[in-house]
Motif scaffolding. Sequence first.
Motif, PDB file in Angstrom:
ATOM      1  N   ALA A 140       0.817  -1.211   0.000  1.00 33.24           N
ATOM      2  CA  ALA A 140       0.000   0.000   0.000  1.00 33.24           C
ATOM      3  C   ALA A 140       0.854   1.266   0.000  1.00 33.24           C
ATOM      4  CB  ALA A 140      -0.929   0.010   1.206  1.00 33.24           C
ATOM      5  N   TRP A 141       2.086   1.201   0.434  1.00 34.70           N
ATOM      6  CA  TRP A 141       2.906   2.408   0.571  1.00 34.70           C
ATOM      7  C   TRP A 141       3.348   2.968  -0.779  1.00 34.70           C
ATOM      8  CZ3 TRP A 141       7.729   2.347  -1.510  1.00 34.70           C
ATOM      9  CH2 TRP A 141       8.301   1.105  -1.750  1.00 34.70           C
ATOM     10  N   ILE A 142       3.244   2.186  -1.837  1.00 33.62           N
ATOM     11  CA  ILE A 142       3.697   2.638  -3.154  1.00 33.62           C
ATOM     12  C   ILE A 142       2.879   3.841  -3.630  1.00 33.62           C
ATOM     13  CG2 ILE A 142       3.807   1.972  -5.587  1.00 33.62           C
ATOM     14  CD1 ILE A 142       4.537  -0.842  -4.627  1.00 33.62           C
ATOM     15  N   TRP A 143       1.554   3.830  -3.408  1.00 31.75           N
ATOM     16  CA  TRP A 143       0.703   4.892  -3.941  1.00 31.75           C
ATOM     17  C   TRP A 143       0.907   6.225  -3.242  1.00 31.75           C
ATOM     18  CZ3 TRP A 143      -0.471   3.623  -8.475  1.00 31.75           C
ATOM     19  CH2 TRP A 143      -0.648   2.283  -8.800  1.00 31.75           C
ATOM     20  N   PRO A 144       1.015   6.298  -1.922  1.00 36.34           N
ATOM     21  CA  PRO A 144       1.369   7.590  -1.320  1.00 36.34           C
ATOM     22  C   PRO A 144       2.788   8.036  -1.681  1.00 36.34           C
ATOM     23  CG  PRO A 144       0.344   6.192   0.309  1.00 36.34           C
ATOM     24  CD  PRO A 144       0.564   5.355  -0.897  1.00 36.34           C
ATOM     25  N   ALA A 145       3.670   7.058  -1.943  1.00 39.43           N
ATOM     26  CA  ALA A 145       5.021   7.424  -2.373  1.00 39.43           C
ATOM     27  C   ALA A 145       5.007   8.048  -3.767  1.00 39.43           C
ATOM     28  CB  ALA A 145       5.930   6.193  -2.347  1.00 39.43           C
ATOM     29  N   PHE A 146       4.127   7.569  -4.658  1.00 40.44           N
ATOM     30  CA  PHE A 146       3.969   8.200  -5.976  1.00 40.44           C
ATOM     31  C   PHE A 146       3.265   9.548  -5.875  1.00 40.44           C
ATOM     32  CE2 PHE A 146       3.941   3.894  -8.376  1.00 40.44           C
ATOM     33  CZ  PHE A 146       5.320   3.943  -8.491  1.00 40.44           C
ATOM     34  N   ALA A 147       2.369   9.683  -4.935  1.00 38.30           N
ATOM     35  CA  ALA A 147       1.597  10.927  -4.797  1.00 38.30           C
ATOM     36  C   ALA A 147       2.450  12.061  -4.250  1.00 38.30           C
ATOM     37  CB  ALA A 147       0.395  10.700  -3.893  1.00 38.30           C
ATOM     38  N   LEU A 148       3.436  11.758  -3.425  1.00 38.27           N
ATOM     39  CA  LEU A 148       4.248  12.816  -2.809  1.00 38.27           C
ATOM     40  C   LEU A 148       4.989  13.658  -3.840  1.00 38.27           C
ATOM     41  CD1 LEU A 148       4.904  13.991  -0.074  1.00 38.27           C
ATOM     42  CD2 LEU A 148       6.766  12.361   0.122  1.00 38.27           C
ATOM     43  N   PRO A 149       5.707  13.088  -4.808  1.00 35.95           N
ATOM     44  CA  PRO A 149       6.314  13.931  -5.841  1.00 35.95           C
ATOM     45  C   PRO A 149       5.284  14.664  -6.701  1.00 35.95           C
ATOM     46  CG  PRO A 149       7.267  11.733  -5.934  1.00 35.95           C
ATOM     47  CD  PRO A 149       6.149  11.695  -4.961  1.00 35.95           C
ATOM     48  N   ALA A 150       4.138  14.032  -6.947  1.00 36.31           N
ATOM     49  CA  ALA A 150       3.091  14.709  -7.721  1.00 36.31           C
ATOM     50  C   ALA A 150       2.569  15.933  -6.975  1.00 36.31           C
ATOM     51  CB  ALA A 150       1.952  13.743  -8.020  1.00 36.31           C
ATOM     52  N   ILE A 151       2.439  15.828  -5.669  1.00 33.88           N
ATOM     53  CA  ILE A 151       2.005  16.965  -4.848  1.00 33.88           C
ATOM     54  C   ILE A 151       3.047  18.073  -4.898  1.00 33.88           C
ATOM     55  CG2 ILE A 151       1.591  17.690  -2.456  1.00 33.88           C
ATOM     56  CD1 ILE A 151       0.339  14.899  -2.041  1.00 33.88           C
ATOM     57  N   LEU A 152       4.304  17.704  -4.772  1.00 36.67           N
ATOM     58  CA  LEU A 152       5.370  18.713  -4.799  1.00 36.67           C
ATOM     59  C   LEU A 152       5.468  19.396  -6.164  1.00 36.67           C
ATOM     60  CD1 LEU A 152       8.094  16.820  -2.752  1.00 36.67           C
ATOM     61  CD2 LEU A 152       6.546  18.620  -1.963  1.00 36.67           C
ATOM     62  N   ILE A 153       5.317  18.633  -7.233  1.00 34.43           N
ATOM     63  CA  ILE A 153       5.396  19.214  -8.579  1.00 34.43           C
ATOM     64  C   ILE A 153       4.197  20.113  -8.848  1.00 34.43           C
ATOM     65  CG2 ILE A 153       5.276  18.634 -11.035  1.00 34.43           C
ATOM     66  CD1 ILE A 153       7.025  16.175 -10.359  1.00 34.43           C
ATOM     67  N   ALA A 154       2.993  19.654  -8.497  1.00 37.40           N
ATOM     68  CA  ALA A 154       1.798  20.470  -8.721  1.00 37.40           C
ATOM     69  C   ALA A 154       1.844  21.748  -7.886  1.00 37.40           C
ATOM     70  CB  ALA A 154       0.538  19.672  -8.392  1.00 37.40           C
ATOM     71  N   GLY A 155       2.259  21.633  -6.638  1.00 37.87           N
ATOM     72  CA  GLY A 155       2.375  22.824  -5.787  1.00 37.87           C
ATOM     73  C   GLY A 155       3.433  23.782  -6.298  1.00 37.87           C
ATOM     74  N   GLY A 156       4.562  23.258  -6.753  1.00 36.58           N
ATOM     75  CA  GLY A 156       5.618  24.116  -7.302  1.00 36.58           C
ATOM     76  C   GLY A 156       5.183  24.807  -8.583  1.00 36.58           C
ATOM     77  N   ALA A 157       4.481  24.083  -9.453  1.00 42.95           N
ATOM     78  CA  ALA A 157       3.985  24.696 -10.689  1.00 42.95           C
ATOM     79  C   ALA A 157       2.972  25.788 -10.380  1.00 42.95           C
ATOM     80  CB  ALA A 157       3.362  23.638 -11.589  1.00 42.95           C
ATOM     81  N   GLY A 158       2.090  25.527  -9.432  1.00 44.04           N
ATOM     82  CA  GLY A 158       1.130  26.561  -9.026  1.00 44.04           C
ATOM     83  C   GLY A 158       1.807  27.762  -8.417  1.00 44.04           C
TER      84      GLY A 158
END
Length: 165
Positions: A140-158
């Motif tokens: 189960a830890w794989i999906w939050p691990a994939f989401a963390l960089p996506a959150i950082l990239i989306a927040g940085g782009a915003g």
Amino acid sequence: MPSESWASGGSQYVGGAGPGQAFEAPDQTMPAPLSSAEAVAPRAALERKALRRRDILVSALLYLVGVVAAFGWSYDLFAKLFDLVHNRCTAKKDFSVQCVVIRPPASALWGLLIGGGGMFLALVGAMVLASVAAMTGRRAWIWPAFALPAILIAGGAGHILVATA
């Protein structure tokens, strides 16, 4: 037409076969009992792995880090957006106030949409996929691990889009 009636015990059906003969009526309310070959649990249910506490704990901690990162970026995005959306009011010598409303540029609104929407989708996707993975016995830890960089990239782009407005 022969008369049909239930016997006193309710377990025998009288009629239909002949006068005075009793026979057991088939139970039409319940499915037929399973044979021993059909009673065995499906193979997929037997192969399901048990929930691992360590996996769920790591998944929850990664998800919590993602939530904290999303809140940090959201605070930054809204602070910059509220700096852009304001009224400039000046007081004149005759005690009157003149205000000019300044709208944010389109890139700031796109930044809010990309940053906020991307972080929201990453968090919801991680929560749903991690819970499905945990219930099916996968990691189960794989999906939050994939989401963390996506959150950082989306927040940085915003942040970049709102800051350059």
